[in-house]
Design a protein around this motif. Structure first.
Motif, PDB file in Angstrom:
ATOM      1  N   GLY A 275      35.540 -34.675  22.806  1.00 41.87           N
ATOM      2  CA  GLY A 275      34.977 -33.388  22.424  1.00 41.87           C
ATOM      3  C   GLY A 275      34.883 -32.449  23.608  1.00 41.87           C
ATOM      4  N   MET A 276      34.478 -32.981  24.753  1.00 42.75           N
ATOM      5  CA  MET A 276      34.373 -32.170  25.969  1.00 42.75           C
ATOM      6  C   MET A 276      35.749 -31.696  26.429  1.00 42.75           C
ATOM      7  SD  MET A 276      31.359 -31.577  27.199  1.00 42.75           S
ATOM      8  CE  MET A 276      29.683 -32.007  26.722  1.00 42.75           C
ATOM      9  N   ARG A 277      36.702 -32.601  26.448  1.00 41.69           N
ATOM     10  CA  ARG A 277      38.047 -32.237  26.919  1.00 41.69           C
ATOM     11  C   ARG A 277      38.682 -31.162  26.049  1.00 41.69           C
ATOM     12  NH1 ARG A 277      41.344 -37.732  28.714  1.00 41.69           N
ATOM     13  NH2 ARG A 277      39.706 -38.677  29.982  1.00 41.69           N
ATOM     14  N   ARG A 278      38.649 -31.395  24.737  1.00 40.16           N
ATOM     15  CA  ARG A 278      39.301 -30.441  23.837  1.00 40.16           C
ATOM     16  C   ARG A 278      38.490 -29.152  23.729  1.00 40.16           C
ATOM     17  NH1 ARG A 278      42.277 -33.645  24.880  1.00 40.16           N
ATOM     18  NH2 ARG A 278      42.812 -31.853  26.133  1.00 40.16           N
ATOM     19  N   GLY A 279      37.163 -29.272  23.851  1.00 38.43           N
ATOM     20  CA  GLY A 279      36.345 -28.064  23.832  1.00 38.43           C
ATOM     21  C   GLY A 279      36.651 -27.165  25.008  1.00 38.43           C
ATOM     22  N   LEU A 280      36.793 -27.765  26.194  1.00 38.89           N
ATOM     23  CA  LEU A 280      37.133 -26.984  27.381  1.00 38.89           C
ATOM     24  C   LEU A 280      38.519 -26.378  27.248  1.00 38.89           C
ATOM     25  CD1 LEU A 280      36.627 -26.032  30.294  1.00 38.89           C
ATOM     26  CD2 LEU A 280      37.597 -28.200  31.077  1.00 38.89           C
TER      27      LEU A 280
END
Length: 492
Positions: A275-280
């Motif tokens: 979630g963090m990777r794709r959100g960024l």
């Protein structure tokens, strides 16, 4: 190629990304506290700021200003694209529904970070001979921190990331979606098919990027809103038809993210990390990319464009990404299996609306991803111009960009996404080194803005209002939009 992908993923990213999410969270909490949660309490101002236009005196033929909305669409062109359609699918297949929750969290926290970096970019922007502006992290690192060495490192990193790596991802996703549309008609998985699509992208991209910033702005301000709204309209229609399933999906998203529910193949840690990777990748808050577009706007106060860019984060993640996530979750996808991108979104939508859903996503993704290629190129060129404006160097860079668009079209999906994660993390680290110590400057500008609003005034800024800020080239009252009643204003 598999060994290269494994090295980038397992050796570099798996270690790098043990740290990056916590840096982003810490920065978001810090800036949210310093600005009194500007990302939430000033949402009405965001909508007002995005409608501001350059003053007529700044829009004549020789010095045509870039409006707040045009600058917004340039940054949205790089934000709204592959990350919203294919990136969400990648996050869900690897991290389960809980990944969506962490995409939401990084957007809400990142709103404050985005405000700070965009406001700083506006303050320390520089004026081009044609009357337009350019700026970004390389400029506030040099003028705000007197760290040109850091600016050089960042300039190289963003030029490579956006000019080469991210454009490869966009091209790769276009090819993946197109292959799904032509499956069963021709051998759409062949290298020759991918090469043909790649060459078409190269030709169209070349026509636009050799046209300059105004052609980029004019292209994106039409394409991005139309395509995004069309995609949202269909997505919302699907959700209305399946409204009964929405509460259950939200419960799955929150429950899995917080560990209340376990889903085979997608642990809580995987949900958080993906979630963090794709959100960024999708909203780019804290990455230092959007400030380059924010700096191009002709606005009356730096804070206004900071607010506009925060709105862009919400539009990208809380709205567009959420629609994609809901569509995918309706199809009950398999979690923790092979990486899937745009093809998962296509199959999920087609299961709800029919076979035409596959082709609809292909068309939408083509235009959104292609506009991202254009927006990415502009961000990279802006930083290249920090080093040189030599036409030979700029044109050589454009040729390399076109080469990477082609290579991305024919490369395997896992590798290009892995490289994107690596370079995104690198930019975050460099950018946070700059904006954390400069956060106080953004707070001063926000206070200046709020004081004028409290008096019932439309905020304008002059560098004499905060004389302690050094190396501010612009904001001297020369832009008509920064004057009130035709008069230069030097005091609040």
């Amino acid at each position: 190629m598999d060994s290269v992908t494994a090295f980038v993923t397992d050796v570099i990213n798996d270690n790098y990304w043990k740290v990056i999410p916590f840096l982003l969270i810490a920065a978001g909490v810090y800036f949210g506290a310093r600005t009194l949660v500007v990302q939430l309490r000033m949402i009405p101002d965001m909508f007002r700021a995005v409608k501001e236009k350059p003053h007529p005196e700044d829009s004549h033929t020789d010095e045509q200003g870039i409006s707040a909305f045009k600058a917004f669409t340039i940054s949205a062109a790089s934000r709204v694209g592959t990350g919203n359609v294919a990136g969400v699918a990648v996050a869900i297949t690897l991290g389960g529904p809980g990944a969506v929750f962490w995409m939401w969290m990084i957007a809400l926290l990142g709103g404050a970070t985005s405000f700070v970096e965009a406001t700083l970019a506006q303050l320390w922007k520089t004026k081009n001979p044609d009357g337009t502006y350019r700026g970004g992290p390389a400029y506030y690192m040099t003028r705000g921190l007197n760290m040109r060495w850091l600016a050089v490192i960042f300039g190289v990193a963003i030029t490579i990331t956006y000019g080469f790596v991210y454009n490869s991802i966009q091209a790769n996703s276009i090819v993946e979606a197109t292959s799904s549309s032509f499956a069963g008609v021709i051998d759409s998985s062949s290298t020759s098919f991918k090469g043909i699509i790649g060459l078409i992208l190269v030709v169209i991209t070349g026509v636009i990027i050799f046209g300059g910033v105004h052609r980029i702005a004019n292209f994106t301000q039409i394409v991005v809103p139309v395509m995004a709204l069309a995609y949202l309209a269909v997505g919302i229609l699907v959700l209305i038809l399946r409204i009964d399933a929405v509460p259950g999906m939200i419960a799955d998203i929150v429950g899995h993210a917080l560990g209340f529910k376990e889903i085979a193949g997608a642990a809580v840690g995987a949900a958080f990390m993906n979630g963090m990777r794709r959100g960024l990748f999708s909203n780019e808050a804290g990455q230092g990319s959007a400030p380059n577009a924010a700096a191009t706007a002709t606005v009356s106060h730096p804070v206004k464009q900071g607010l506009v860019q925060t709105l862009g984060v919400y539009f990208d993640t809380l709205l567009v990404c959420s629609i994609t996530a809901f569509i995918i979750l309706l199809s009950n996808p398999v979690y923790g299996a092979d990486v899937q991108g745009a093809s998962l979104t296509q199959s999920a939508l087609s299961s709800e609306v029919g076979a035409w859903g596959v082709h609809f996503v292909t068309i939408i993704l083509f235009f959104l991803a292609f506009s991202s290629v254009i927006g990415n190129y502009y961000l990279a060129e802006t930083n290249l111009e920090y080093f040189t404006t030599n036409p030979l160097a700029v044109n050589g860079f454009r040729v390399l960009v076109l080469a990477c668009v082609f290579l991305g079209a024919i490369s395997p999906l896992p590798l290009v996404w892995a490289l994107g994660d690596t370079f995104a993390a690198t930019m975050v680290v460099i950018n946070l080194i700059a904006i954390v110590p400069l956060g106080g400057v953004a707070v001063k500008l926000l206070r200046n803005y709020s004081q004028q609003k409290a008096k019932g005034l439309d905020p304008v800024f002059h560098r004499d209002m905060l004389p302690e800020l050094k190396n501010v080239e612009c904001w001297d009252g020369s832009d008509a939009v920064t004057r009130r009643g035709g008069q230069i204003v030097r005091e609040v």
